[in-house]
Write an enzyme that holds these catalytic residues in place. Structure first.
Site, PDB file in Angstrom:
ATOM      1  N   GLU A 269       8.186  10.667  10.171  1.00  0.00           N
ATOM      2  CA  GLU A 269       6.978  10.520  10.971  1.00  0.00           C
ATOM      3  C   GLU A 269       6.360  11.878  11.286  1.00  0.00           C
ATOM      4  OE1 GLU A 269       3.757   9.114  12.903  1.00  0.00           O
ATOM      5  OE2 GLU A 269       5.074   8.092  11.479  1.00  0.00           O
TER       6      GLU A 269
ATOM      7  N   ASN B 186      -6.956   8.911   3.351  1.00  0.00           N
ATOM      8  CA  ASN B 186      -6.375   8.259   4.528  1.00  0.00           C
ATOM      9  C   ASN B 186      -6.593   9.117   5.770  1.00  0.00           C
ATOM     10  OD1 ASN B 186      -4.384   6.147   5.738  1.00  0.00           O
ATOM     11  ND2 ASN B 186      -3.582   8.125   6.408  1.00  0.00           N
ATOM     12  N   GLU B 187      -7.293   8.572   6.746  1.00  0.00           N
ATOM     13  CA  GLU B 187      -7.477   9.197   8.056  1.00  0.00           C
ATOM     14  C   GLU B 187      -7.958  10.639   7.974  1.00  0.00           C
ATOM     15  OE1 GLU B 187      -4.391   8.737  10.937  1.00  0.00           O
ATOM     16  OE2 GLU B 187      -4.182   6.573  10.584  1.00  0.00           O
TER      17      GLU B 187
ATOM     18  N   HIS C 278      -2.883  10.980   1.159  1.00  0.00           N
ATOM     19  CA  HIS C 278      -2.308  10.703   2.474  1.00  0.00           C
ATOM     20  C   HIS C 278      -1.632  11.977   2.976  1.00  0.00           C
ATOM     21  CE1 HIS C 278      -0.816   7.224   5.181  1.00  0.00           C
ATOM     22  NE2 HIS C 278      -0.557   8.368   5.807  1.00  0.00           N
TER      23      HIS C 278
ATOM     24  N   GLU D  58      -3.467  -0.039   8.281  1.00  0.00           N
ATOM     25  CA  GLU D  58      -2.304   0.364   9.081  1.00  0.00           C
ATOM     26  C   GLU D  58      -2.396  -0.259  10.456  1.00  0.00           C
ATOM     27  OE1 GLU D  58      -1.342   4.511   9.451  1.00  0.00           O
ATOM     28  OE2 GLU D  58      -1.852   4.935   7.358  1.00  0.00           O
TER      29      GLU D  58
ATOM     30  N   TYR E 280      -4.202   1.294  16.038  1.00  0.00           N
ATOM     31  CA  TYR E 280      -2.936   1.214  16.758  1.00  0.00           C
ATOM     32  C   TYR E 280      -3.096   0.967  18.253  1.00  0.00           C
ATOM     33  CZ  TYR E 280      -0.695   3.207  12.607  1.00  0.00           C
ATOM     34  OH  TYR E 280      -0.221   3.414  11.337  1.00  0.00           O
TER      35      TYR E 280
ATOM     36  N   ARG F  80       0.846  -1.184   0.000  1.00  0.00           N
ATOM     37  CA  ARG F  80       0.000   0.000   0.000  1.00  0.00           C
ATOM     38  C   ARG F  80       0.887   1.241   0.000  1.00  0.00           C
ATOM     39  NH1 ARG F  80      -2.847   3.002   4.911  1.00  0.00           N
ATOM     40  NH2 ARG F  80      -3.889   4.613   3.697  1.00  0.00           N
TER      41      ARG F  80
ATOM     42  N   ASN G 274      -7.277   1.869  10.178  1.00  0.00           N
ATOM     43  CA  ASN G 274      -5.957   2.161  10.741  1.00  0.00           C
ATOM     44  C   ASN G 274      -6.080   2.093  12.257  1.00  0.00           C
ATOM     45  OD1 ASN G 274      -5.308   2.630   8.098  1.00  0.00           O
ATOM     46  ND2 ASN G 274      -4.817   4.794   8.347  1.00  0.00           N
TER      47      ASN G 274
END
Length: 557
Positions: A512, A255-256, A210, A459, A394, A154, A392
């Site tokens: 990041e 994305n998000e 993204h 993710e 975590y 991805r 996604n």
């Protein structure tokens, strides 16, 4: 560079709860947003998690109240799950985080280029100009993926690498050439990458957005705060479908969106760095979220109505943030409500409209006219606008109802939830909780609320304490994390969840975001000076999981 003459394509889209320790998240909610430290800001995004090794132990019968009146029970029994033969194992990255080549090949600037250049405080003093330099190392990177046995990869397309100004003026003819605004060097880069992946028998999963919005669109009309973004995004999507749709069969629009809206337009920790209206700034996160959803739906309209699904194989979806929330006191109705409300204000915000046609009722009730509404035409456009949901996930947290109303404003006050930790949970290098029980919980939540849609975990991963090369390479902490979480996802499958694939975050150590190069999520180590790639122990472990199609996770030692 942002000057663009000519008409932009206009689509027909009408407007329209146990002992607990108070977390950094709870503390930061009591501070003014503009005084928040970056570490604290990041903790609010999602509290992250590690692993249970061996048998999967789930807290005996924890009852989670759901917004639609139903409840989820997490059984105490141990279950195992054989992954289906067509289960997709992959890894994920994003364009700005790995590509580098910021000024190469005709790429235009994005809001992240600007945000990181504006202040050394924004991105740990780092820039994304080079990062992993994937732009110049893509061929060897694909061969590395192949050696690790990845079934899918991805990645995201840099909008400003394909359309430097973010805009396009076109009428696609038979050959699709000479479309004004297109950077053909950018198109060629992604085309070669896709071909190389297919040659290596790796399925490309492509994300259109993204977070790296072309700076020109931010300058022109304020980016995601203006409705003009909807048509510009749809036109960009059309370009990508046209040039890559013959080979790419799995698409993700956004994305998000939650992270875009909250961190970019409420907390100012992400580009474009705006504080929200209710915390002393000018950003409007709820409006941004609204436009993100409409842009998603507009792109799906193009995809479906212009023939890109005619092969019967091509699918399109959206990837949303989904942290899980356990009630602080399992039998407390107030805490059950708080847990449900917290999930609805994050995952539900960006998912309910896509599968249910409107925002969660809790948001409508609390926010009133601060939450935009969908016109009847927009409801038709957005309802059922995803063939799958990308998750996604975590981390998790405990949720309870505050004893007193908040004395501050903004998104975190709006949901009226106190987030806290179970003291038995470990934390990652990001300060995020390690709670793999939530992996099962969030999938069950999705399955119940949205009538068991197809889901990909797009993710899931962890930043470990990696202070030197040896510590990075021998990342047992990451292996424990991944093992626990994948087991949790597998348990959800055993209970009927339609989980179709799993993507580890991330394939490479990378940039990041506001932490720059200081945090490492990769299963492959990257030396940012020499750009040498070295698979970590976790990459080799993941290879065995892929080779056994997950059976190794549940085998008896």
């Amino acid at each position: 560079r942002c000057h663009f003459e000519g008409k932009r394509t206009v689509l027909d889209i009408k407007s329209t709860d146990m002992q607990i320790v108070e977390t950094e998240t709870t503390s930061l909610l009591r501070e003014d947003s503009h005084l928040r430290k970056k570490e604290e800001r990041r903790c609010t995004r999602c509290l992250r998690a590690a692993a249970l090794v061996g048998a999967i132990i789930i807290i005996a019968t924890v009852t989670i109240f759901r917004g639609n009146g139903s409840r989820i029970q997490l059984p105490s029994k141990t279950t195992t799950q054989a992954f289906p033969s067509d289960f997709i194992w992959g890894a994920a990255t994003s364009s700005y985080q790995i590509e580098g080549g910021a000024t190469d090949g005709g790429r235009g600037p994005s809001i992240w280029d600007t945000f990181c250049q504006e202040s050394k405080e924004n991105c740990n003093g780092d820039l994304g100009d080079i990062t992993d330099d994937h732009y110049h190392h893509w061929r060897e990177d694909v061969q590395l993926m192949k050696s690790l046995g990845l079934k899918a990869y991805r990645f995201s397309i840099s909008w400003s690498r394909v359309l430097p100004t973010g805009m396009v003026n076109f009428k696609i003819g038979d050959d699709g050439t000479d479309i004004e605004g297109v950077n053909y060097e950018g198109v060629e880069f992604y085309s070669k990458l896709i071909n190389e992946l297919l040659e290596a028998n790796i399925i490309p999963f492509v994300t259109l957005y993204h977070w790296d919005l072309p700076q020109c669109l931010q300058d022109k009309y304020g980016g995601w705060e203006d409705r003009a973004i909807i048509n510009d995004f749809a036109a960009y999507a059309r370009i990508c479908f046209h040039f890559f749709g013959d080979r790419v069969k799995h698409w993700i629009t956004i994305n998000e969106g939650w992270t875009v809206a909250i961190h970019g337009y409420e907390e100012a920790s992400n580009a474009p760095g705006l504080l929200g209206l209710d915390v002393g700034g000018t950003g409007d996160p709820y409006l941004v979220g609204h436009h993100l959803l409409l842009a998603h739906a507009a792109a799906v309209k193009v995809f479906r109505e212009e023939g890109y699904t005619n092969d019967g194989k091509s699918v399109i979806g959206i990837s949303n943030s989904g942290d899980f929330r356990f009630p602080l006191h399992a039998e407390s109705l107030d805490d059950q409500d708080a847990a449900s409300r917290a999930i609805e204000f994050q995952l539900g915000w960006m998912t309910d409209p896509v599968f249910l046609g409107d925002y969660p009722k809790s948001m409508r009730r609390i926010l009133g006219d601060r939450l935009p509404t969908f016109s009847s035409d927009e409801i038709k456009l957005i309802m059922d606008s995803a063939d799958f949901l990308g998750l996604n996930h975590y981390s998790s947290a405990l949720a309870s109802t505050p004893s007193q109303p908040p004395t501050w404003g903004g998104y975190w006050a709006d949901q009226f939830v106190t987030l806290s930790n179970d003291p038995s949970w470990k934390k990652t290098a990001m300060g995020w909780n390690i709670a793999p029980q939530g992996a099962k919980g969030i999938l069950l939540w999705i399955s119940k609320r949205y009538n068991n849609p197809n889901v990909y975990v797009t993710e899931n991963g962890v930043a470990c304490h990696e202070t030197n090369f040896e510590q990075s390479i021998h990342d047992s902490e990451r292996i424990d994390y991944l093992e626990g979480y994948i087991k949790g996802f597998g348990e959800a499958m055993a209970e009927g969840v339609n989980l179709k694939g799993y993507f580890a975050w991330s394939l490479f150590d990378n940039f990041e975001w506001q932490y720059g190069l200081s945090k490492r999520f990769g299963i492959v180590y990257v030396n940012y000076t020499s750009l040498e790639r070295t698979p970590k122990d976790s990459a080799l472990w993941y290879q065995t999981i892929i080779d056994s199609n997950g059976d190794k996770l549940f085998s008896t030692p």
